[in-house]
Design a protein around this motif. Structure first.
Motif, PDB file in Angstrom:
ATOM      1  N   LEU A  25      29.048  13.102  19.557  1.00 44.45           N
ATOM      2  CA  LEU A  25      28.377  13.938  18.563  1.00 44.45           C
ATOM      3  C   LEU A  25      28.817  13.591  17.144  1.00 44.45           C
ATOM      4  CD1 LEU A  25      28.331  17.370  20.410  1.00 44.45           C
ATOM      5  CD2 LEU A  25      26.433  15.793  20.031  1.00 44.45           C
ATOM      6  N   THR A  26      30.036  13.127  16.995  1.00 42.98           N
ATOM      7  CA  THR A  26      30.495  12.676  15.675  1.00 42.98           C
ATOM      8  C   THR A  26      29.658  11.495  15.206  1.00 42.98           C
ATOM      9  OG1 THR A  26      32.765  13.427  16.033  1.00 42.98           O
ATOM     10  CG2 THR A  26      32.433  11.683  14.396  1.00 42.98           C
ATOM     11  N   LEU A  27      29.395  10.570  16.074  1.00 44.01           N
ATOM     12  CA  LEU A  27      28.588   9.399  15.720  1.00 44.01           C
ATOM     13  C   LEU A  27      27.158   9.804  15.373  1.00 44.01           C
ATOM     14  CD1 LEU A  27      29.855   6.858  18.420  1.00 44.01           C
ATOM     15  CD2 LEU A  27      30.450   6.936  15.987  1.00 44.01           C
ATOM     16  N   VAL A  28      26.612  10.787  16.094  1.00 39.29           N
ATOM     17  CA  VAL A  28      25.242  11.250  15.818  1.00 39.29           C
ATOM     18  C   VAL A  28      25.166  11.910  14.444  1.00 39.29           C
ATOM     19  CG1 VAL A  28      23.452  12.899  16.478  1.00 39.29           C
ATOM     20  CG2 VAL A  28      24.574  11.511  18.230  1.00 39.29           C
ATOM     21  N   HIS A  29      26.093  12.832  14.166  1.00 39.04           N
ATOM     22  CA  HIS A  29      26.020  13.599  12.920  1.00 39.04           C
ATOM     23  C   HIS A  29      26.478  12.805  11.698  1.00 39.04           C
ATOM     24  CE1 HIS A  29      24.616  17.327  14.556  1.00 39.04           C
ATOM     25  NE2 HIS A  29      25.592  17.374  15.443  1.00 39.04           N
ATOM     26  N   ALA A  30      27.203  11.740  11.911  1.00 39.64           N
ATOM     27  CA  ALA A  30      27.620  10.905  10.783  1.00 39.64           C
ATOM     28  C   ALA A  30      26.559   9.870  10.435  1.00 39.64           C
ATOM     29  CB  ALA A  30      28.934  10.202  11.104  1.00 39.64           C
ATOM     30  N   GLY A  31      25.439   9.884  11.168  1.00 37.44           N
ATOM     31  CA  GLY A  31      24.379   8.904  10.950  1.00 37.44           C
ATOM     32  C   GLY A  31      23.326   9.365   9.969  1.00 37.44           C
ATOM     33  N   SER A  32      22.293  10.084  10.464  1.00 38.19           N
ATOM     34  CA  SER A  32      21.182  10.493   9.594  1.00 38.19           C
ATOM     35  C   SER A  32      20.952  11.989   9.679  1.00 38.19           C
ATOM     36  CB  SER A  32      19.891   9.766   9.984  1.00 38.19           C
ATOM     37  OG  SER A  32      19.421  10.233  11.238  1.00 38.19           O
ATOM     38  N   ARG A  33      20.385  12.558   8.615  1.00 34.74           N
ATOM     39  CA  ARG A  33      20.105  13.992   8.578  1.00 34.74           C
ATOM     40  C   ARG A  33      18.995  14.367   9.554  1.00 34.74           C
ATOM     41  NH1 ARG A  33      21.809  16.937   4.510  1.00 34.74           N
ATOM     42  NH2 ARG A  33      21.821  15.153   3.120  1.00 34.74           N
ATOM     43  N   ARG A  34      18.022  13.471   9.715  1.00 38.05           N
ATOM     44  CA  ARG A  34      16.916  13.779  10.625  1.00 38.05           C
ATOM     45  C   ARG A  34      17.413  13.928  12.058  1.00 38.05           C
ATOM     46  NH1 ARG A  34      11.412  10.123  11.481  1.00 38.05           N
ATOM     47  NH2 ARG A  34      10.478  11.465  13.086  1.00 38.05           N
ATOM     48  N   GLY A  35      18.255  12.980  12.484  1.00 39.49           N
ATOM     49  CA  GLY A  35      18.801  13.063  13.829  1.00 39.49           C
ATOM     50  C   GLY A  35      19.721  14.259  13.979  1.00 39.49           C
ATOM     51  N   PRO A  40      28.233  13.451   4.540  1.00 39.39           N
ATOM     52  CA  PRO A  40      29.657  13.177   4.280  1.00 39.39           C
ATOM     53  C   PRO A  40      30.349  12.592   5.516  1.00 39.39           C
ATOM     54  CG  PRO A  40      29.364  15.506   4.687  1.00 39.39           C
ATOM     55  CD  PRO A  40      27.976  14.896   4.682  1.00 39.39           C
ATOM     56  N   SER A  41      30.099  11.347   5.791  1.00 37.21           N
ATOM     57  CA  SER A  41      30.576  10.732   7.034  1.00 37.21           C
ATOM     58  C   SER A  41      32.104  10.673   7.101  1.00 37.21           C
ATOM     59  CB  SER A  41      29.983   9.333   7.198  1.00 37.21           C
ATOM     60  OG  SER A  41      30.191   8.558   6.037  1.00 37.21           O
ATOM     61  N   ASN A  42      32.774  10.423   5.976  1.00 34.90           N
ATOM     62  CA  ASN A  42      34.238  10.376   5.999  1.00 34.90           C
ATOM     63  C   ASN A  42      34.835  11.719   6.431  1.00 34.90           C
ATOM     64  OD1 ASN A  42      34.287   7.741   5.159  1.00 34.90           O
ATOM     65  ND2 ASN A  42      34.675   8.197   3.005  1.00 34.90           N
ATOM     66  N   ALA A  54      34.583  13.254  -0.305  1.00 35.47           N
ATOM     67  CA  ALA A  54      33.299  13.631  -0.890  1.00 35.47           C
ATOM     68  C   ALA A  54      32.252  12.523  -0.777  1.00 35.47           C
ATOM     69  CB  ALA A  54      33.478  14.003  -2.357  1.00 35.47           C
ATOM     70  N   LYS A  55      32.661  11.329  -0.406  1.00 37.94           N
ATOM     71  CA  LYS A  55      31.723  10.214  -0.344  1.00 37.94           C
ATOM     72  C   LYS A  55      30.715  10.424   0.783  1.00 37.94           C
ATOM     73  CE  LYS A  55      34.612   6.651  -2.471  1.00 37.94           C
ATOM     74  NZ  LYS A  55      35.225   5.305  -2.332  1.00 37.94           N
ATOM     75  N   THR A  56      29.466  10.082   0.500  1.00 39.77           N
ATOM     76  CA  THR A  56      28.397  10.242   1.480  1.00 39.77           C
ATOM     77  C   THR A  56      27.753   8.893   1.780  1.00 39.77           C
ATOM     78  OG1 THR A  56      26.768  10.691  -0.267  1.00 39.77           O
ATOM     79  CG2 THR A  56      27.905  12.586   0.698  1.00 39.77           C
ATOM     80  N   ASN A  57      27.048   8.847   2.921  1.00 39.69           N
ATOM     81  CA  ASN A  57      26.337   7.618   3.259  1.00 39.69           C
ATOM     82  C   ASN A  57      24.980   7.596   2.573  1.00 39.69           C
ATOM     83  OD1 ASN A  57      24.682   9.311   4.746  1.00 39.69           O
ATOM     84  ND2 ASN A  57      25.507   8.714   6.727  1.00 39.69           N
ATOM     85  N   PRO A  86      32.634  19.663   8.309  1.00 40.23           N
ATOM     86  CA  PRO A  86      32.982  18.641   7.321  1.00 40.23           C
ATOM     87  C   PRO A  86      32.456  18.911   5.917  1.00 40.23           C
ATOM     88  CG  PRO A  86      32.331  17.626   9.383  1.00 40.23           C
ATOM     89  CD  PRO A  86      32.005  19.079   9.503  1.00 40.23           C
ATOM     90  N   ARG A  87      31.458  19.820   5.790  1.00 40.68           N
ATOM     91  CA  ARG A  87      30.963  20.137   4.440  1.00 40.68           C
ATOM     92  C   ARG A  87      32.038  20.827   3.614  1.00 40.68           C
ATOM     93  NH1 ARG A  87      27.244  17.732   7.857  1.00 40.68           N
ATOM     94  NH2 ARG A  87      25.418  17.140   6.607  1.00 40.68           N
ATOM     95  N   VAL A  88      32.988  21.506   4.255  1.00 40.77           N
ATOM     96  CA  VAL A  88      34.101  22.107   3.524  1.00 40.77           C
ATOM     97  C   VAL A  88      34.987  21.003   2.954  1.00 40.77           C
ATOM     98  CG1 VAL A  88      36.067  23.667   3.675  1.00 40.77           C
ATOM     99  CG2 VAL A  88      34.041  24.088   5.070  1.00 40.77           C
ATOM    100  N   LEU A  89      35.311  20.031   3.799  1.00 37.86           N
ATOM    101  CA  LEU A  89      36.121  18.907   3.337  1.00 37.86           C
ATOM    102  C   LEU A  89      35.415  18.154   2.216  1.00 37.86           C
ATOM    103  CD1 LEU A  89      37.260  17.548   6.823  1.00 37.86           C
ATOM    104  CD2 LEU A  89      38.686  18.723   5.151  1.00 37.86           C
ATOM    105  N   GLN A  90      34.093  18.039   2.311  1.00 37.64           N
ATOM    106  CA  GLN A  90      33.322  17.344   1.283  1.00 37.64           C
ATOM    107  C   GLN A  90      33.448  18.044  -0.073  1.00 37.64           C
ATOM    108  OE1 GLN A  90      29.095  17.493   1.886  1.00 37.64           O
ATOM    109  NE2 GLN A  90      28.625  16.046   0.238  1.00 37.64           N
ATOM    110  N   VAL A  91      33.324  19.369  -0.089  1.00 32.27           N
ATOM    111  CA  VAL A  91      33.405  20.117  -1.346  1.00 32.27           C
ATOM    112  C   VAL A  91      34.815  20.043  -1.930  1.00 32.27           C
ATOM    113  CG1 VAL A  91      33.147  22.393  -2.394  1.00 32.27           C
ATOM    114  CG2 VAL A  91      31.514  21.640  -0.678  1.00 32.27           C
ATOM    115  N   ILE A  92      35.846  20.085  -1.067  1.00 35.10           N
ATOM    116  CA  ILE A  92      37.215  19.920  -1.553  1.00 35.10           C
ATOM    117  C   ILE A  92      37.356  18.554  -2.221  1.00 35.10           C
ATOM    118  CG2 ILE A  92      39.629  19.662  -0.847  1.00 35.10           C
ATOM    119  CD1 ILE A  92      39.116  21.710   1.346  1.00 35.10           C
ATOM    120  N   GLY A  93      36.791  17.530  -1.594  1.00 29.02           N
ATOM    121  CA  GLY A  93      36.839  16.188  -2.166  1.00 29.02           C
ATOM    122  C   GLY A  93      36.115  16.096  -3.492  1.00 29.02           C
TER     123      GLY A  93
END
Length: 445
Positions: free
Chosen positions: A136-146, A326-328, A318-321, A301-308
């Motif tokens: 599921l990590t691989l799925v959600h770190a890919g595209s928003r549509r998926g 926010p895949s990182n 905070a870096k996004t694909n 991970p959106r929490v970690l993104q906002v902290i970044g």
């Protein structure tokens, strides 16, 4: 209509999927250790639902007034101090999402292997749980549509299966258990007892997730209009499902067979449908937990993104694909989740996670009073209905629960407080690198 934003149904699905998971499929066994009244047990879930709805109504005001992703991190930073927000984000990253994601994955593996194997290996269960998290990590770190499509599909299936399970189990069970679901003498005293308060610890954990939509506010279409209805609608749906599901468990399976057990859903299915059909139902219930792991992998991970975004020293988070995901941050939460699965027990994760999350939401709900006093002219597209009653109800019930955690489970409670203290230390280190200009500007709004 922009395709770069999550739509109302997807985020409602996130709320429902975040809530319906580990807690409702495991908590009853622990509650039966102290409570044996059908009415009191259903009242327990109804009161837990009342607290969650009151919390959601309060969060709706905060989310509409401050529509930025990050949930409590965003709220507490602006209401109290950036340090309070950082600690909240730290709690969400280390406990709030990683720990419940681990619990959901562990429960998925326990249900699946128990239904398919007579004597499942503990390491097989851990391996299956880890595999689900990685996938599921691989799925959600890919595209928003998926990501959004997968979430909506699994949540619809989850609600339908729970409804069908309740109807079928009650209809086809060979015998209805002699459980009285109407109030009897002594039930009032039992509801006010310490045993009820301790059981509310498990119920409050089961309802954890009603605030999930606030973690995606910036990625939601028209958040100020739709967020209140997403929070309250999703929470009400889950409350009805929880009461119905626990009624079904108690009606079809003997209390003695479920007492102290984790896989109460599988036990109830076996009692209602027999061995073969019960095993099949156990597998289906295990699959329901996939959407819970999916939702938490998506929102946390959106929490970690906002902290970044706010702290230069953590800007990598905070870096996004190319699709804005926010895949990182997703990968980091996955590492924390896998660590919990491989090193901790189910019971220890459940108690200290429930305590720490309740403490986090307590501070946030209290913040609605602080914000109204400090910023009375702040635009509020939605105001909490029947204010101040909902936040007061939530605060009283949560304070009661937190007190009994510390009295009855002191080690887990103190561990949760230690996580909060470590967050303050980490904030002091991160703050040395400075906060971004956009974060400082938000403090002034």
């Amino acid at each position: 209509m922009s395709s770069s934003k999550f739509r109302y149904p997807t985020v409602t699905a996130v709320v429902i999927a975040n809530m319906v998971g580990t807690g409702v499929f495991t908590s009853l066994g622990f509650q039966l250790l102290e409570l044996r009244s059908g009415f009191v047990l259903l009242a327990l879930w109804a009161i837990g639902g009342l607290a969650a709805v009151c919390g959601a109504m309060t969060y709706a005001e905060l989310g509409a007034a401050m529509p930025r992703s990050g949930g409590e991190y965003n709220f507490l930073s602006r209401i109290y101090h950036p340090a309070a927000g950082f600690v909240s984000g730290w709690v969400s990253a280390t406990i709030g999402f990683a720990a419940p994601t681990a619990l959901a994955a562990i429960t998925f593996a326990a249900y699946a292997t128990s239904a398919l194997l007579d004597e499942p290996s503990a390491w097989l269960q851990k391996g299956l749980a880890c595999g689900l998290v990685i996938l599921l990590t691989l799925v959600h770190a890919g595209s928003r549509r998926g990501s959004g499509g997968l979430q909506w599909l699994f949540t619809i299936l989850k609600v339908l299966v729970i409804v069908l399970f309740c109807v079928a189990a009650v209809t086809f069970a060979p015998a209805v258990q002699p459980v009285n679901f109407l109030p009897t003498s002594g039930d009032g005293t039992l509801i006010l007892s310490g045993a009820f308060a301790v059981s509310l610890i498990y119920v409050s954990y089961a309802y954890t997730g009603w605030n999930a939509a606030t973690y995606l506010s910036s990625e939601l279409e028209e958040p100020q209009r739709t967020l209140p209805w997403i929070l309250m609608g999703g929470t009400l749906v889950v409350t009805v499902l929880y009461v119905a599901l626990n009624y079904t468990f108690l009606a079809v399976a003997p209390m003695a067979s479920m007492t102290g057990k984790v896989e109460v859903g599988y036990i109830a299915a076996d009692a209602a449908f027999g061995d073969i059909a019960g095993r099949f139902t156990g597998v289906v219930l295990a699959l329901l937990l996939v959407s819970t792991v999916s939702a938490m992998t998506m929102a946390g991970p959106r929490v970690l993104q906002v902290i970044g975004e706010d702290f230069r020293g953590l800007s990598l988070l905070a870096k996004t694909n190319t699709d804005g995901i926010p895949s990182n941050a997703i990968y980091l939460q996955a590492v924390l989740t896998l660590t919990f699965i491989l090193t901790s027990t189910f019971e220890s994760i459940l108690v200290f996670a429930g305590f720490t999350l309740a403490l986090n939401s307590f501070a946030t709900v209290l913040g609605v009073f602080v914000l109204r006093i400090r910023q009375p002219h702040l635009p509020r597209p939605y105001r909490t209905f029947a204010y101040p009653l909902p936040p007061i109800i939530y605060l009283l019930l949560t304070a009661w629960t937190l007190t009994f955690v510390l009295l009855n489970k002191p080690y887990e409670g103190l561990f949760g407080l230690a996580v909060v203290a470590s967050g303050l230390l980490f904030y002091a280190v991160s703050a040395r690198h400075g906060r971004t200009a956009s974060a400082k500007a938000l403090d002034q709004t």
